[in-house]
Design an enzyme around this catalytic site. Structure first.
Site: not given
Length: 236
Positions: A135-136, A166
């Protein structure tokens, strides 16, 4: 063979800069820790936790209707480990066969420029270990350089939270940079799936996933790589 895996959690506590008092709370995304943790420990591997600052971390995605989240969060030892993480200076990279960067939007503010964690990841990879992120979490990979000069992600296929995702969660203009774009600026090939669908990409010993739904799959993809890894204990 039991291997040790280092989980990296963000120390940041909001979706915004440290001085943004009005930013939404943030932290590591719970299921991106609990689901990979379950896969890896069920396979017999051991997990330690580190964060950029060490000590207490903060949690996001706090969904206790998820039974794996519930079991992890209500295990005093596991929950305590996330509240008493190692600092990077306390980590011996040679003790680990893999490093896994868990996500959460907060990672975007403290993962990319942490040189100590980047050096740990590079060392693990160059010894034949596995580097993974979801993910991030791949924000922690953006500035990982190998000893011969190139960035770890250069020329590799990767997956991470997409620009469209996002936009969908309303944080396109909040994050300090767009992760997919930053990876591509490092000349990685960003391979995306439709919003919030499972996407796991393996490129040599680099394993990345696009979003929370991909967290379990990242750990599952790590298992055969860990089985083949010739590292995981201190060098003689």
């Amino acid at each position: 063979m039991t291997q040790r895996v280092l989980f990296v959690l963000t120390s940041h506590d909001r979706k915004g800069p440290a001085d943004a008092a009005d930013a939404a709370p943030g932290g590591f995304y719970l299921s991106e820790v609990t689901h990979p943790h379950r896969v890896l420990t069920d396979a017999g591997h051991a997990v330690d936790f580190v964060s950029p600052k060490g000590g207490k971390t903060h949690v996001d995605g706090f969904d206790l209707d998820d039974t794996i989240n519930y079991a992890f969060w209500n295990d005093a030892a596991l929950r305590g480990a996330t509240e008493n993480t190692l600092a990077p200076a306390e980590v011996d990279p040679d003790a680990y066969a893999a490093i896994f960067y868990a996500g959460g939007h907060a990672t975007m503010w403290d993962f990319p420029d942490n040189a100590e964690l980047a050096a740990i990841a590079a060392r693990i990879y160059e010894r034949g270990g596995v580097v993974a992120a979801v993910c991030h979490g791949p924000a922690g990979l953006v500035n990982v350089k190998l000893s011969d000069g190139p960035y770890l992600v250069t020329g590799r296929d990767v997956s991470a939270f997409t620009n469209d995702e996002e936009r969908a969660v309303g944080l396109y203009d909040t994050v300090p940079f767009l992760l997919a774009d930053a990876l591509q600026e490092r000349r990685a090939r960003h391979v995306s799936a439709p919003n919030f669908q499972v996407q796991v990409v393996v490129s040599d010993r680099l394993v990345t996933g696009q979003n929370p739904a991909s967290a379990k799959g990242v750990a599952e993809a790590m298992l055969p790589l860990l089985a083949a890894a010739a590292v995981g204990g201190p060098k003689p």
